[in-house]
Design a protein around this motif. Structure first.
Motif, PDB file in Angstrom:
ATOM      1  N   MET A 121      -9.636  -3.691  -0.596  1.00 16.35           N
ATOM      2  CA  MET A 121      -8.937  -2.528  -0.055  1.00 16.35           C
ATOM      3  C   MET A 121      -9.889  -1.771   0.858  1.00 16.35           C
ATOM      4  SD  MET A 121      -5.862  -2.625  -1.402  1.00 16.35           S
ATOM      5  CE  MET A 121      -5.236  -0.987  -1.147  1.00 16.35           C
ATOM      6  N   ASP A 133      -1.979  -3.153   6.990  1.00 14.21           N
ATOM      7  CA  ASP A 133      -2.888  -3.748   6.005  1.00 14.21           C
ATOM      8  C   ASP A 133      -3.950  -2.746   5.560  1.00 14.21           C
ATOM      9  OD1 ASP A 133      -1.460  -6.156   6.204  1.00 14.21           O
ATOM     10  OD2 ASP A 133      -2.677  -6.800   7.909  1.00 14.21           O
ATOM     11  N   GLY A 134      -3.542  -1.478   5.387  1.00 14.20           N
ATOM     12  CA  GLY A 134      -4.440  -0.442   4.886  1.00 14.20           C
ATOM     13  C   GLY A 134      -5.358   0.169   5.933  1.00 14.20           C
ATOM     14  N   ARG A 188       6.496   2.071   2.831  1.00 16.77           N
ATOM     15  CA  ARG A 188       5.800   0.808   3.087  1.00 16.77           C
ATOM     16  C   ARG A 188       6.808  -0.316   3.240  1.00 16.77           C
ATOM     17  NH1 ARG A 188       2.471   3.439  -0.796  1.00 16.77           N
ATOM     18  NH2 ARG A 188       0.400   3.860   0.064  1.00 16.77           N
ATOM     19  N   GLY A 231      -1.047  -3.264  -0.757  1.00 20.26           N
ATOM     20  CA  GLY A 231      -2.237  -3.733  -0.072  1.00 20.26           C
ATOM     21  C   GLY A 231      -2.756  -5.026  -0.650  1.00 20.26           C
ATOM     22  N   LYS A 232      -3.881  -5.446  -0.078  1.00 23.76           N
ATOM     23  CA  LYS A 232      -4.522  -6.699  -0.460  1.00 23.76           C
ATOM     24  C   LYS A 232      -6.021  -6.433  -0.569  1.00 23.76           C
ATOM     25  CE  LYS A 232      -2.951 -10.479   1.461  1.00 23.76           C
ATOM     26  NZ  LYS A 232      -2.444 -11.332   0.408  1.00 23.76           N
ATOM     27  N   VAL A 251      -5.426   3.970  -1.942  1.00 18.85           N
ATOM     28  CA  VAL A 251      -3.975   3.847  -1.994  1.00 18.85           C
ATOM     29  C   VAL A 251      -3.406   5.248  -2.134  1.00 18.85           C
ATOM     30  CG1 VAL A 251      -2.022   2.948  -3.301  1.00 18.85           C
ATOM     31  CG2 VAL A 251      -4.100   1.576  -3.075  1.00 18.85           C
ATOM     32  N   GLU A 268      -0.199   2.626   9.203  1.00 18.88           N
ATOM     33  CA  GLU A 268      -1.285   1.781   8.716  1.00 18.88           C
ATOM     34  C   GLU A 268      -0.786   0.338   8.690  1.00 18.88           C
ATOM     35  OE1 GLU A 268      -3.556   4.737   5.563  1.00 18.88           O
ATOM     36  OE2 GLU A 268      -2.318   3.095   4.799  1.00 18.88           O
TER      37      GLU A 268
END
Length: 187
Positions: free
Chosen positions: A142, A59-60, A92, A138-139, A146, A57
């Motif tokens: 989302m 950025d998610g 991550r 993450g940012k 998560v 992944e």
């Protein structure tokens, strides 16, 4: 896409446009070619390997599976790369990619008998970093839940100019949870 700093999508779209230039005026073709070159300078490449087959992944957003057939193209800047595999804890890594550069690394996934838990994080503030137990995951906003190890987990939302918010959530094996953040300005 170029105006939104989405260089990968801009180059992909311009490639399609330039395949058949017959409906375009010569100045439009010249502009498309120039923009493609300019946007191409803002693209970097990520090449990650894992100790087990895993979903990668960025950025998610699911972006590939290992082993990768080719490096993944990303816009220059800061990115969060994650590796997920059934029966393993997620791994991550935050990377900074310059335009036209290659970043390579290995993500080591640790086996786990526990089924991973999933938490949906909601926040109206864009561009805030989400941390779980001190690790960036993450940012906001989302785009996916998560994925985390079961147990008590400390979620933090951080963004300069806003007060950091913290929430703890207890998750059982395979559980699904939800958290909402609404940070206040930090005067």
């Amino acid at each position: 896409y170029a105006a939104m700093d989405r260089s990968v999508e801009a180059v992909h779209t311009l490639d399609k446009v330039l395949q058949d230039t017959s409906p375009l005026k010569p100045e439009q073709v010249a502009r498309a070619r120039a923009e493609k070159i300019e946007q191409g300078k803002r693209i970097g490449f990520l090449d990650f390997s894992t100790n087990v087959a895993a979903t990668i992944e960025i950025d998610g957003v699911e972006s590939g599976t290992t082993p990768l057939a080719a490096p993944l193209r990303v816009a220059a800047g800061r990115h969060l790369v994650g590796a997920l595999a059934s029966g393993y804890l997620p791994a991550r890594l935050e990377v900074i990619v310059a335009g036209q550069s290659h970043v390579s690394s290995t993500l080591e996934l640790r086996p786990s008998e526990a089924r991973l838990a999933h938490v949906d994080v909601h926040c109206p503030l864009p561009g805030a970093d989400i941390y779980v137990d001190g690790t960036l995951v993450g940012k906001t906003p989302m785009q996916a839940s998560v994925t985390t190890e079961p147990g008590a987990r400390l979620f933090e939302l951080r963004r300069p100019g806003y007060r950091t918010q913290k929430q703890t959530i207890a998750l059982q094996d395979g559980a699904r949870g939800e958290l909402s953040f609404d940070p206040d300005l930090d005067p």
